[in-house]
Write an enzyme that holds these catalytic residues in place. Structure first.
Site, short mmCIF file in Angstrom:
data_model
loop_
_atom_site.label_atom_id
_atom_site.label_comp_id
_atom_site.label_asym_id
_atom_site.label_seq_id
_atom_site.Cartn_x
_atom_site.Cartn_y
_atom_site.Cartn_z
CD GLU A 32 55.55 27.10 -2.94
OE1 GLU A 32 54.49 27.26 -2.73
OE2 GLU A 32 56.12 28.25 -3.83
CB SER A 46 46.19 26.84 -7.36
OG SER A 46 46.15 25.47 -8.59
CB CYS A 85 53.71 31.31 -2.76
SG CYS A 85 55.93 30.97 -2.76
CG HIS A 112 57.37 31.30 -16.92
ND1 HIS A 112 56.82 31.65 -15.54
CD2 HIS A 112 59.18 31.90 -16.48
CE1 HIS A 112 58.20 32.04 -15.20
NE2 HIS A 112 59.30 32.59 -15.34
#
Length: 458
Positions: free
Chosen positions: A231, A210, A265, A158
């Site tokens: 993603e 990113s 996002c 994470h």
């Protein structure tokens, strides 16, 4: 020993400190996960489903403490944290209900239909999940639920600023009865993460973040012949067409830009407005953005909390400054208040120009970029004039026209018509172009890391 600390972005106070793992410790967790996978893969899909339902129940039982920790670590509104936990519970339930059918063996014919065949979807092993901080529970859960159903094990790395949330999710899963080792959490730096991708037990890599980070991770995975799902964010365009319901468009676009403090996002970031309705939309939009109440994310009346970190605050400030230098006009916001915490106000930039962050890049905060289009066709052109392609939106009273534009012309993975929303367990999630590849949710994620195996029968 290297350590990291989590910091409350609203108070700038340290929450906790953690030791960063060595590669040996991380490798031990990979081996432990692989061992658990060897036993887990022998269970049928229907036998795995009850474990997922128990995790869903455990998430709801721990919703208050989990939502509070997410708020303290990332600054998200406390009520949004509760919504996130409930979404995660629904994802586990959806996967438990539909997984056995989605992953069931399929009878096929071969040799011109004269002979029997079968397609099966066995798991492949340990999946390495690299996740960001903006949705500390949802991001790992959308990988975890689908891969547990498929029969894989999962290792989570994470984002450091929400380390506590990742560890709490791990503990909740264990207490709900998930076999030990099947889901592990590592606290690792980038160098250790890269060698983890290379580890022989890791069979797939999934990452949200990113496009720059995705390029690096995708290259490491490809070099080692590991499948990846990426993603990578976006600068989603929401089109306000000539026949749009302006009141609905304004209300929805404000919600879409500020949801999760603007750190989402798949959210409204660029607002491409046709000339015919530009003045009406812009004036009403700015008025509502000015009225947004910024404050303590734990307070019920707060509409906008702090950015997640000092680093994020500096990034947003620089992007806004560069956009202004490139010709953008500030219609509201644009400068941070003098107060404790990493607060940045709801901001509207107009006259945004190509070559500036507001036009070209993803501004991951409460900053809206308004771009004027000549007409509906020009609006669609501007929307697609982006290296990204995750989501987008269309506002039009003609639903058939909007549907045709969304289906045939909008070059993104997801499109909202006259609405805003982040994710749904029953709909695929993912993008195109620099927004990455692969899909999660809607059953698609369950088949990303399986072996579609052809079996030929006589």
């Amino acid at each position: 020993m290297t350590q990291i600390s989590t910091i409350n972005p609203a108070t700038e106070e340290t929450i906790a400190t953690y030791d960063v793992m060595t590669s040996d410790v991380a490798f031990d967790k990979i081996e432990k996960c692989h061992k658990a996978f060897l036993a887990w893969r022998t269970k049928g899909h229907a036998d795995r489903a009850p474990y997922l339902r128990k995790i869903a129940a455990a998430l709801r039982d721990n919703a208050d403490s989990l939502a509070m920790l997410m708020t303290e670590e990332t600054g998200k509104l406390l009520r949004d944290g509760h919504t996130e936990v409930e979404l995660c519970a629904q994802i586990f339930e959806y996967t438990a209900e539909h997984g056995p059918d989605i992953l069931a063996d399929e009878d096929r014919k071969h040799s011109g239909g004269e002979k029997r065949g079968m397609v099966t979807y066995p798991p492949i092993g340990v999946i390495y999940s690299i996740q960001p901080w903006n949705f500390p529970v949802y991001q790992p859960v959308r990988v975890l639920a689908s891969n547990l159903m498929a029969g894989n094990g999962v290792i989570l790395k994470h984002a450091s600023i929400c380390t506590g949330s990742g560890l709490m999710l791990h503990d909740i899963c264990l207490k709900a009865g998930l076999p030990e080792g099947l889901f592990e959490v590592v606290i690792a730096d980038h160098d250790t993460s890269d060698v983890m991708i290379e580890h022989k037990r890791v069979r797939g890599v999934t990452m949200t973040g990113s496009d720059g980070g995705g390029r690096h991770i995708g290259q490491v995975a490809t070099k080692n012949l590991k499948k990846s799902v990426l993603e990578l964010g976006s600068n989603d365009a929401y089109l306000v067409l000539e026949d749009a319901d302006i009141e609905l468009a304004v209300k929805t676009c404000v919600q879409g830009r500020l949801y999760n403090n603007g750190e989402t996002c798949v959210s409204a970031k660029r607002f491409v407005v046709t000339e015919a309705v530009y003045d009406a939309f812009t004036s009403a939009f700015v008025e509502q953005m000015k009225a947004v109440q910024m404050g303590d994310p734990k307070d019920d009346d707060t509409q906008l909390g702090p950015l997640s970190s000092a680093e994020q605050f500096d990034t947003i400030s620089e992007q806004v400054s560069k956009s202004i230098e490139g010709g953008a006009n500030v219609l509201c916001g644009g400068s941070a208040p003098d107060r404790t915490g990493h607060y940045y106000p709801a901001t509207v930039l107009a006259n945004c120009q190509p070559g500036t962050p507001a036009y070209d890049d993803e501004i991951f905060g409460p900053v809206a970029a308004i771009i004027k289009a000549k007409d509906d066709a020009d609006a669609m052109r501007i929307a697609n004039d982006s290296r990204y392609g995750l989501g987008g939106g269309i506002f039009s009273k003609d639903e058939d026209k909007a549907l045709q534009l969304a289906r045939d012309h909008f070059d993104t993975g997801m499109v909202r018509i006259n609405s805003f929303g982040a994710a749904d367990p029953n709909m695929p999630f993912g993008g195109v172009k620099d927004s990455g590849f692969g899909r999660e949710h809607g059953g698609f994620g369950m088949k990303e890391f399986v072996n579609a195996k052809a079996i030929y029968l006589p």
